[in-house]
Write a protein that holds these residues in place. Structure first.
Motif, mmCIF file in Angstrom:
data_model
loop_
_atom_site.group_PDB
_atom_site.id
_atom_site.type_symbol
_atom_site.label_atom_id
_atom_site.label_comp_id
_atom_site.label_asym_id
_atom_site.label_seq_id
_atom_site.Cartn_x
_atom_site.Cartn_y
_atom_site.Cartn_z
ATOM 1 N N LYS A 87 61.788 81.520 42.478
ATOM 2 C CA LYS A 87 62.229 82.723 41.760
ATOM 3 C C LYS A 87 61.869 83.985 42.549
ATOM 4 C CE LYS A 87 58.114 83.491 38.880
ATOM 5 N NZ LYS A 87 57.584 83.501 37.490
ATOM 6 N N GLY A 88 60.963 83.849 43.503
ATOM 7 C CA GLY A 88 60.576 84.993 44.300
ATOM 8 C C GLY A 88 61.596 85.390 45.347
ATOM 9 N N TYR A 89 62.640 84.589 45.528
ATOM 10 C CA TYR A 89 63.620 84.877 46.572
ATOM 11 C C TYR A 89 64.734 85.824 46.114
ATOM 12 C CZ TYR A 89 61.410 80.943 48.959
ATOM 13 O OH TYR A 89 60.507 80.108 49.562
ATOM 14 N N ARG A 90 64.638 86.312 44.897
ATOM 15 C CA ARG A 90 65.715 87.163 44.369
ATOM 16 C C ARG A 90 65.916 88.412 45.209
ATOM 17 N NH1 ARG A 90 67.005 91.141 40.552
ATOM 18 N NH2 ARG A 90 64.838 91.710 40.168
ATOM 19 N N TYR A 91 64.824 88.985 45.732
ATOM 20 C CA TYR A 91 64.966 90.206 46.531
ATOM 21 C C TYR A 91 65.855 89.960 47.745
ATOM 22 C CZ TYR A 91 64.058 94.235 49.441
ATOM 23 O OH TYR A 91 64.242 95.351 50.218
ATOM 24 N N PHE A 92 65.623 88.861 48.448
ATOM 25 C CA PHE A 92 66.390 88.577 49.660
ATOM 26 C C PHE A 92 67.870 88.378 49.336
ATOM 27 C CE2 PHE A 92 62.188 86.369 50.794
ATOM 28 C CZ PHE A 92 61.619 87.564 51.207
ATOM 29 N N ARG A 93 68.159 87.656 48.238
ATOM 30 C CA ARG A 93 69.560 87.466 47.846
ATOM 31 C C ARG A 93 70.197 88.789 47.464
ATOM 32 N NH1 ARG A 93 67.259 82.853 45.298
ATOM 33 N NH2 ARG A 93 67.145 83.997 43.331
ATOM 34 N N LYS A 94 69.453 89.608 46.764
ATOM 35 C CA LYS A 94 69.942 90.899 46.280
ATOM 36 C C LYS A 94 70.339 91.816 47.436
ATOM 37 C CE LYS A 94 68.320 94.471 42.997
ATOM 38 N NZ LYS A 94 68.491 95.687 43.798
ATOM 39 N N ARG A 95 69.529 91.818 48.482
ATOM 40 C CA ARG A 95 69.756 92.751 49.575
ATOM 41 C C ARG A 95 70.885 92.325 50.520
ATOM 42 N NH1 ARG A 95 69.407 97.482 49.244
ATOM 43 N NH2 ARG A 95 69.169 97.728 51.507
ATOM 44 N N LEU A 96 71.329 91.083 50.437
ATOM 45 C CA LEU A 96 72.404 90.644 51.320
ATOM 46 C C LEU A 96 73.648 91.514 51.151
ATOM 47 C CD1 LEU A 96 72.186 86.744 51.105
ATOM 48 C CD2 LEU A 96 71.663 88.183 53.095
ATOM 49 N N SER A 97 74.054 91.743 49.906
ATOM 50 C CA SER A 97 75.247 92.560 49.656
ATOM 51 C C SER A 97 74.937 94.048 49.676
ATOM 52 C CB SER A 97 75.875 92.176 48.313
ATOM 53 O OG SER A 97 74.937 92.361 47.251
ATOM 54 N N GLU A 98 73.767 94.440 49.167
ATOM 55 C CA GLU A 98 73.430 95.862 49.107
ATOM 56 C C GLU A 98 73.330 96.468 50.503
ATOM 57 O OE1 GLU A 98 70.810 95.726 44.950
ATOM 58 O OE2 GLU A 98 69.817 95.962 46.894
ATOM 59 N N ALA A 99 72.686 95.763 51.417
ATOM 60 C CA ALA A 99 72.502 96.283 52.773
ATOM 61 C C ALA A 99 73.846 96.464 53.462
ATOM 62 C CB ALA A 99 71.595 95.362 53.570
ATOM 63 N N ARG A 100 74.747 95.516 53.289
ATOM 64 C CA ARG A 100 76.060 95.624 53.940
ATOM 65 C C ARG A 100 76.822 96.829 53.405
ATOM 66 N NH1 ARG A 100 75.798 89.742 53.298
ATOM 67 N NH2 ARG A 100 75.525 88.803 55.364
#
Length: 240
Positions: free
Chosen positions: A171-184
């Motif tokens: 459940k701690g990996y949500r940040y990494f998934r979240k930033r994939l689209s936001e950063a682009r």
């Protein structure tokens, strides 16, 4: 001596993107991390120190907005703050990083207390935050372009960490998934600002140096953590 010919927009963007060579994904700390060679304590140290960086990001973005007189740009840029701070009904990146901290065995109180933040990390992050306050908004936008390289490092964590560090709660990996689209999304806006504003060759080279400054910040953070957690020489450790 004649003035240097400006790069075309395509050439300018290629020069900026070539700076990926110096992104901290290549730092020995990250190489070791993504190879599954770090201990629980070392991962915790990285998470705790990066949290200080995460909490500074929306303040950096607020400083860039404060320096920008163009409503349309502020309307777009404010999304970065909402992405990290969250808003009603939507948890932001800071909350997601707190969840990552809990997943690696840290408490929220530990993270917020900054008790694990190394002096070198604090110095580097504060230098970036102070730069954003003093710089023009276009300079601040250009320095933020390390986001061009961020999706790759986030994807590497999502690909490697579950197998390398099975003790981390997924459940701690949500940040990494979240930033994939936001950063682009953020990159598209930041690149346009940079290409539109920096027109002469001198200005373009200056913009590249601003991106290098941000790369230096990230690399310096890793240097501090390498010394403390890998070399086992935290600040003020003396030979007897």
């Amino acid at each position: 001596m004649s003035e240097k010919t400006p790069w075309s927009r395509e050439e300018f963007e290629q020069v900026l993107r070539a700076k990926e060579e110096f992104y901290h994904i290549r730092h020995p700390l990250h190489v070791k991390m993504h190879s599954g060679e770090m201990s629980k304590e070392q991962i915790q140290g990285w998470v705790a120190n990066r949290f200080y960086y995460q909490t500074t990001i929306p303040m950096k973005d607020a400083a860039i907005m404060a320096n920008c007189p163009i409503p349309e740009v502020r309307q777009h840029w404010v999304q970065r703050i909402l992405d990290h701070d969250g808003f009603e009904g939507e948890e932001g990146g800071i909350e997601a990083w707190l969840q990552l901290g809990e997943s690696v065995g840290l408490t929220r109180e530990e993270l917020w207390s900054e008790e694990h933040v190394l002096p070198g990390v604090r110095f580097a992050v504060d230098a970036y935050s102070n730069f954003a306050r003093r710089a023009t908004w276009q300079e601040g936008a250009s320095s933020s372009l390390t986001e061009m390289f961020a999706p790759k490092i986030h994807q590497a964590r999502l690909d490697n960490w579950p197998e390398s560090y099975p003790w981390i709660d997924v459940k701690g990996y949500r940040y990494f998934r979240k930033r994939l689209s936001e950063a682009r999304r953020d990159v598209e806006h930041g690149v346009k600002i940079t290409l539109d504003h920096f027109k002469t060759r001198e200005q373009q080279e200056y913009a590249v140096s601003l991106l290098q400054f941000k790369l230096d910040v990230l690399w310096s953070m890793c240097d501090a953590m390498w010394m403390a957690y890998i070399e086992k020489r935290p600040p003020y450790t003396f030979e007897v």
